[in-house]
Scaffold this active site. Sequence first.
Site, PDB file in Angstrom:
ATOM      1  CE  LYS A 144     -79.403  49.189 -15.805  1.00  0.00           C
ATOM      2  NZ  LYS A 144     -78.302  49.283 -16.801  1.00  0.00           N
TER       3      LYS A 144
ATOM      4  CB  SER B 222     -75.409  46.963 -15.539  1.00  0.00           C
ATOM      5  OG  SER B 222     -75.913  47.932 -16.442  1.00  0.00           O
TER       6      SER B 222
ATOM      7  CB  SER C 109     -75.425  47.606 -19.550  1.00  0.00           C
ATOM      8  OG  SER C 109     -74.253  47.546 -18.786  1.00  0.00           O
TER       9      SER C 109
END
Lengths: 486, 95, 497
Positions: C81, C156, C180
């Site tokens: 990420k 997210s 997330s």
Amino acid sequence: MSRSDWEVVIGLEIHAQLNTAAKIFSGASTAFGAAPNVQASAVDCALPGVLPVLNRGAVERAIKLGLALGAHIAPKSVFARKNYFYPDLPKGYQISQFELPVVQGGAITIHVGEGDAAYEKSVRLTRAHLEEDAGKSLHEDFHGMSGIDLNRAGTPLLEIVSEPDMRSAAEAVAYARALHALVRWIDICDGNMQEGSFRCDANVSVRKKGATEFGTRREIKNLNSFRFLQQAIEYEVGWQIETIEDGGKVVQATVLFDPETGETRMMRSKEDAHDYRYFPDPDLLPLVIEPEWIERVKATMPELPTAMQARFERDLGLPAYDAATLTAARETADYFAATVATAGDNNAKLCANWVMGELAARLHKAGLEIDAAPVSPAQLGSLVTRIADGTVSNAIARKVFEALWNGEGTSADEIIEKQGLKQVTDSGAIEAMIDAVLAANQKSVDEFRAGKEKAFNALVGQVMKASRGKANPAQVSEMLRRKLGA
Amino acid sequence: MPLSNEQVERLARLARLAVSEDAIDTTRAQLDSIFALITQMQAVDTTGIAPMSHPQELAARLRDDVVTETDRRAAFQAVAPQSEAGLYLVPQVIE
Amino acid sequence: MSDTPLFDASVSFLRRALDARKISSVELASVFLDRIATLEPKLNAFVTVDRERALADAKAADARIAKGEAGPLTGIPLAHKDVFCTEGVLTSCGSKMLANFVSPYDAHVVTLLKDAGVVCLGKTNMDEFAMGSSTETSHFGSTHNPWKPGHVPGGSSGGSAAAVAARLAPIATGTDTGGSIRQPASFCNVTGIKPTYGLVSRYGLIAYASSLDQGGAFGGSAEDCALLLGAMTGFDKRDSTSLDRAPENYAAALAAPPADAAKPLAGLTVGLPREFFAAGMSDDIRVAVDAALAQYRALGATTREVDLPNAKLAIPAYYVIAMAEASSNLSRFDGVRYGHRAAHYDDLFDMYCKSRGEGFGDEVKRRILVGTYVLSHGYYDAYYLQAQKLRRLIAEDFRRAFAECDLIAGPTSPVTAWALGAMSGDPVQMYLADIYTTPVNLAGLPGLSHPCGFDRAGLPVGLQLIGNYFSEAKLLEAAHRFQQATDWHLRRPALAA
């Protein structure tokens, strides 16, 4: 109304940089004077994603200060974020302590004034908390821009906050000096004011004598010498009284002292109403100090100045003034103690006289600090021993001291021996000298017999001169009186 | 209690965020709806409840007072918007 | 070897293939890089794909394998990420603010995985500064859900979830502040785990809300997650909140055969919070979740109702705490030392306001403004302090519930993936979708989401498992037993290039 109708109220906030090797939340060096930003680590530069880890050495120093001030050392204290934007504050917040500081309360005794006007006073401490220092903005012109150096960012500070207990600039300076001596005494701060290791902010207000409410205060920021502290407060007090007497009002503000003009002026930059939005720093867990840790630190603490002063009076029989003077700074106390260690407790007062007298004067003249004195405590101690046992007189001792100072020998005994300064106590030799002096000074003899005591002193002086100072003055005096049949 | 535009502007100043004139009404309306959501908390009586600031309620772990970092200025300033002579440059700071 | 395409294979399958020299790590990386090249235009799951660096990593991994020094993840491709700092590689956090930020250092997680010999394919797309539940707030455009392009992947960590779902990477890292990892896992039909707060170092993870942020793992199965999570956890002295615990071998725990093969979950009590099963979730989700729970019972688990009476307060408490911490965490982005600086400004104040005004997107700015407000003088007690008190009430609810059960199960999200833009006008509506995930972060507990079916529109549904502190092995094992008996996690989206 006159100045004497007003009472001045002063509280000080002192930022003492702690003399740790590394920064409070990073492993970067705290050494002063490096090239810009080479001691700014990822944490100090607040790169995205970095995190703080608290330095044990900084906490230990806070514990030491708490112990020295007789303060409460909080078993649990909390680091909070003080949020504001400034280019020398890389995270946009300063990690500090707000609601739960590590050191709470405490007091320090200050000595104000000199001679008959001298007095002692106890000033209460509110708190002392750990926080990180900011970087520096350099205002030299870089094409109309400022330069930011973050080497200082993250240097550990103890912010030491007093109660508003001081009533004059002199008291404020005495307090700052006492605290300055103490932090150096317990070796938590180098006290170097030029380098910014010990900085004072003064909260100053005035009120009519007898008033119970405090007046509105203004805070003078960043005073980095005792002289500026004194000047800034004196100017500010005058300004506040004048402002009120002219029908104006003092508005709470932060001001800067300009040493060039000797005036204080409002700071322009922090135009925002301060709203620091303090909250506990979620990156740091609460600081827990177990009683065992405090005990361990206590065991490493040097004897504190107040305790040492009392001991000097009690065990060495020193007058209070001597004891206080000798314990005003750690280095002086250490020097004195080492001198006594050589000369013996019985000669402590003589040691005190020499440290506070001849040595202090000579150091002052040479512009040296006591820890750089060319005469070591052992050398001075052995000299004092020779004065006490009658080997040399005080006058000769000063010669020996001078010789030691100039490196003419390694010990007092060596110089006394080499330069033949040993006191003459052989009564035959002295008698011969007396006879010669009496024969050559009939006029003085006559005056003495006519009742003039001064003439006697002149005769003693002549004998001493004849002995080139080496005769024992007491012995000379006694034998002379006998000779003259007085 | 709905926010005023002045309050939104004050927050924006405090947070150093430029919010344009024409965006201010939308921003205020969105903030109002967020406040309507979070104000629900106020209905709960939390007298006597200790605040929980951290999921692991432990004591701080401390680092030894040892220098571990070396000079990485060149690497750090490679990403700086403006630097010169080892310094980060910013618009003139006025005190 | 079987007919399974390599990109569809499990990590343990790839491990065996690498160890048996059936394929090299360079070849394996190329398989995924080629697949990314084909599908990325459709999905936008990555911010950065670094082909050369990946191949260099793979070459180094091959050398290690040749020397017989391979660990479980040596030579396995992975995506990070873009919230994790990677030295020498753009680390954008999905923001214009960091669109030019090439990190000068590695996050602890990145270092651990480099040391394990993984091959980093690139950095995945995300909501800006991890603020969002849809990956729509990214400066680099939305990521599309591989199951239905035009729909969100969740957020997210939407890029990581979509990448694993589309098999652009076998495993990926993520972070979970209020759901997330778990919510995008459920939206994309992959498995995702957020461990106990403090197990994964936050050093180098660009902070959103420090007391809630926690790194975790995405994979095609609980087994793959176990391998990745095992390599990510470990004490880090640079993070004061990192827990000094002996690392656990989660994968080994799963490999151990159950006492009763027919009832592998015998003895496991699964708590079902009444509050999670009350009105709120869609019918399709309820059907899928009920079926999954029936499966758990079939595997030997017993279910019982438990109470989390304060869970309904999690959303406001979570948002107050997260926004307050975020408002402070994001102050360092000031245009001075890195990141975006406005081209034109009048003075220092103006430089700050314009750089931050231009560098941050609308959602980030909203959260900073709200966070600034709730910490302001006069409002602190009513908002921030009150939220922290509710946080304790919520944590206490879990403590009581775990006295009655081993794990808690329920839906991961009350909705399935929505169409892009459907919620963007109304931030609060999106916040409300975090109802089942945020209580877990407030308490600091571990949580996992695994696939458990689809809604009528063909969009995936996830089941959330919540464990007590440090029960990651238990969570992973329960999900693993479920996956051994079902094939939801093996379903793949139809993806034409």
